[in-house]
Design a protein around this motif. Structure first.
Motif, PDB file in Angstrom:
ATOM      1  N   LYS A 180       0.832  -1.211   0.000  1.00 40.57           N
ATOM      2  CA  LYS A 180       0.000   0.000   0.000  1.00 40.57           C
ATOM      3  C   LYS A 180       0.864   1.257   0.000  1.00 40.57           C
ATOM      4  O   LYS A 180       0.606   2.219  -0.737  1.00 40.57           O
ATOM      5  CB  LYS A 180      -0.919  -0.008   1.227  1.00 40.57           C
ATOM      6  CG  LYS A 180      -2.170  -0.844   1.075  1.00 40.57           C
ATOM      7  CD  LYS A 180      -3.064  -0.647   2.290  1.00 40.57           C
ATOM      8  CE  LYS A 180      -4.371  -1.415   2.126  1.00 40.57           C
ATOM      9  NZ  LYS A 180      -5.273  -1.213   3.284  1.00 40.57           N
ATOM     10  N   GLU A 186      -7.140  -3.685  -0.948  1.00 36.04           N
ATOM     11  CA  GLU A 186      -8.249  -3.553   0.004  1.00 36.04           C
ATOM     12  C   GLU A 186      -9.082  -4.818   0.026  1.00 36.04           C
ATOM     13  O   GLU A 186      -9.550  -5.260   1.085  1.00 36.04           O
ATOM     14  CB  GLU A 186      -9.108  -2.337  -0.353  1.00 36.04           C
ATOM     15  CG  GLU A 186      -8.522  -1.020   0.121  1.00 36.04           C
ATOM     16  CD  GLU A 186      -9.447   0.153  -0.137  1.00 36.04           C
ATOM     17  OE1 GLU A 186     -10.499  -0.031  -0.778  1.00 36.04           O
ATOM     18  OE2 GLU A 186      -9.109   1.271   0.290  1.00 36.04           O
ATOM     19  N   ASN A 244      -7.108  -7.345   1.962  1.00 34.05           N
ATOM     20  CA  ASN A 244      -7.150  -7.012   3.387  1.00 34.05           C
ATOM     21  C   ASN A 244      -8.490  -7.400   4.006  1.00 34.05           C
ATOM     22  O   ASN A 244      -8.542  -7.882   5.144  1.00 34.05           O
ATOM     23  CB  ASN A 244      -6.899  -5.519   3.570  1.00 34.05           C
ATOM     24  CG  ASN A 244      -6.677  -5.145   5.020  1.00 34.05           C
ATOM     25  OD1 ASN A 244      -5.736  -5.613   5.655  1.00 34.05           O
ATOM     26  ND2 ASN A 244      -7.560  -4.321   5.564  1.00 34.05           N
ATOM     27  N   GLN A 245      -9.584  -7.196   3.271  1.00 34.09           N
ATOM     28  CA  GLN A 245     -10.906  -7.584   3.782  1.00 34.09           C
ATOM     29  C   GLN A 245     -10.997  -9.092   3.985  1.00 34.09           C
ATOM     30  O   GLN A 245     -11.565  -9.563   4.974  1.00 34.09           O
ATOM     31  CB  GLN A 245     -12.000  -7.110   2.834  1.00 34.09           C
ATOM     32  CG  GLN A 245     -12.351  -5.645   2.990  1.00 34.09           C
ATOM     33  CD  GLN A 245     -13.705  -5.312   2.386  1.00 34.09           C
ATOM     34  OE1 GLN A 245     -14.484  -6.194   2.046  1.00 34.09           O
ATOM     35  NE2 GLN A 245     -13.989  -4.032   2.269  1.00 34.09           N
ATOM     36  N   ASP A 284     -11.596   2.611   5.132  1.00 36.65           N
ATOM     37  CA  ASP A 284     -11.046   1.279   4.885  1.00 36.65           C
ATOM     38  C   ASP A 284     -11.334   0.797   3.468  1.00 36.65           C
ATOM     39  O   ASP A 284     -10.616  -0.069   2.944  1.00 36.65           O
ATOM     40  CB  ASP A 284     -11.635   0.269   5.882  1.00 36.65           C
ATOM     41  CG  ASP A 284     -11.130   0.498   7.292  1.00 36.65           C
ATOM     42  OD1 ASP A 284     -10.083   1.150   7.448  1.00 36.65           O
ATOM     43  OD2 ASP A 284     -11.796   0.041   8.240  1.00 36.65           O
ATOM     44  N   ASN A 285     -12.382   1.332   2.855  1.00 36.36           N
ATOM     45  CA  ASN A 285     -12.819   0.857   1.534  1.00 36.36           C
ATOM     46  C   ASN A 285     -12.747   1.962   0.470  1.00 36.36           C
ATOM     47  O   ASN A 285     -13.411   1.863  -0.568  1.00 36.36           O
ATOM     48  CB  ASN A 285     -14.251   0.339   1.617  1.00 36.36           C
ATOM     49  CG  ASN A 285     -14.408  -0.852   2.540  1.00 36.36           C
ATOM     50  OD1 ASN A 285     -14.240  -1.990   2.136  1.00 36.36           O
ATOM     51  ND2 ASN A 285     -14.728  -0.589   3.803  1.00 36.36           N
TER      52      ASN A 285
END
Length: 337
Positions: A139, A158, A161-162, A197-198
């Motif tokens: 990132k 992302e 990561n989710q 976060d998204n």
């Protein structure tokens, strides 16, 4: 234990007694005893036999029913020998020892399985924490080298990561009481954190964000609620339609606060709606190339149940609204004034 089954089990005893009665009757008749005497002796024998069978039947039935009731009240029924009285009859003592041996074997096996599960869970958590390091590094590299390609990579990171967060929370969901911390939380801050976060996925899908005035405070665990919101936002991204909009709003009543997350996506078929919180259920939309796992909403429901948060879903034709319902007890209402 039924009477019919009991008589069937006692059939050898009854036959032996009948043969004994017949032999005694023949002996008494051969000894020139009056027939009245023979019949009297046979009648007394029959009465004693019937009474003894009845007494034994009712005593055994009472004992066995008590045993069944004790078993039904146990959660771990393999522990029944621990609360049983040691039987007096020799054959029952043999079965009691067999049950004790089976219990010991079961406890050893359960201990082994629990140890394996604990070690596997610890490994998964350790692996997830380790894999987050290269994700964070990637990132930073992408953010320091901005380009259309790096933005695409950031969106996929992302996603990764989710999925790692989902695996971590799934591993921890069995014992949430060891990991959550309930305190006063501002819902607006949690919503903004979940959106951050998204952000790359939302930007990639061109989703417009609308946030009402949700400066409302609740008592819950911020980290777990943020994870739940991430799952809901992820679903809104995955099943978005043209000109997508994601709306956050909150309503407050005397004893509850409802946080609603609404989208204008493809919606959920009416036939699928009652089952969306079931583990592994992907539904009609999930089977049309969306790579659904059926884990996200299941985890949301499981964590909400652990935290005492209500979770509902509504969809009609197009769009879906997921609501988180935070209960407010009298103490919290008094604190918040």
């Amino acid at each position: 234990m039924s009477g019919k089954q009991y008589l069937k089990n006692q059939l050898p005893v009854i036959l032996i007694n009948l043969l004994g009665m017949l032999a005694l009757a023949l002996f008494l008749i051969a000894s020139d005893n009056p027939i009245q005497t023979v019949l009297f002796i046979l009648a007394v024998w029959s009465i004693v036999l019937v009474l003894s069978l009845l007494a034994f039947y009712f005593s055994r039935k009472k004992y066995l029913n008590k045993l069944l009731n004790m078993t039904e009240q146990l959660e771990e029924r393999y522990l029944l020998p621990e609360i049983m009285q040691v039987p007096e009859m020799a054959d029952e003592q043999v079965f009691y020892q067999i049950m004790k041996m089976a219990e010991k074997s079961m406890l050893e096996r359960i201990g082994e399985v629990q140890r394996e599960r604990r070690e596997y869970k610890e490994y998964i958590e350790q692996w997830i924490h380790e894999v987050k390091t290269p994700i964070t590094a990637m990132k930073l590299l992408c953010e320091n080298n901005r380009s259309p390609f790096s933005r695409e990579v950031l969106a996929e990171l992302e996603n990764i990561n989710q999925y790692t967060e989902q695996a971590l929370y799934y591993a921890r969901s069995e014992h949430t009481e060891k990991d959550y911390s309930v305190r006063e939380v501002n819902l607006c801050d949690v919503v903004h954190s979940a959106i951050a976060d998204n952000k790359y996925l939302l930007r990639q899908s061109n989703i417009s964000i609308q946030i009402d005035d949700i400066e409302t405070k609740v008592y819950t665990d911020e980290k777990w609620v943020r994870f739940i919101l991430n799952q809901i936002i992820g679903n809104a991204i995955k099943y978005h339609a043209e000109q997508p909009i994601l709306h956050f709003g909150a309503t407050k009543t005397n004893d509850k606060i409802v946080l609603s997350i609404s989208d204008n996506g493809i919606g959920i078929p009416k036939s699928d709606l009652p089952r969306i919180f079931e583990k592994g259920f992907t539904g009609q939309n999930g089977r049309t190339g969306k790579n659904s796992t059926g884990i996200g909403l299941y985890l949301c429901k499981r964590l909400c149940d652990k935290l005492g948060i209500g979770l509902t879903a509504y969809s009609e034709n197009r769009g879906t609204t997921i609501s988180l319902i935070f209960q407010m007890n009298d103490f919290i209402i008094g604190v918040q004034g």
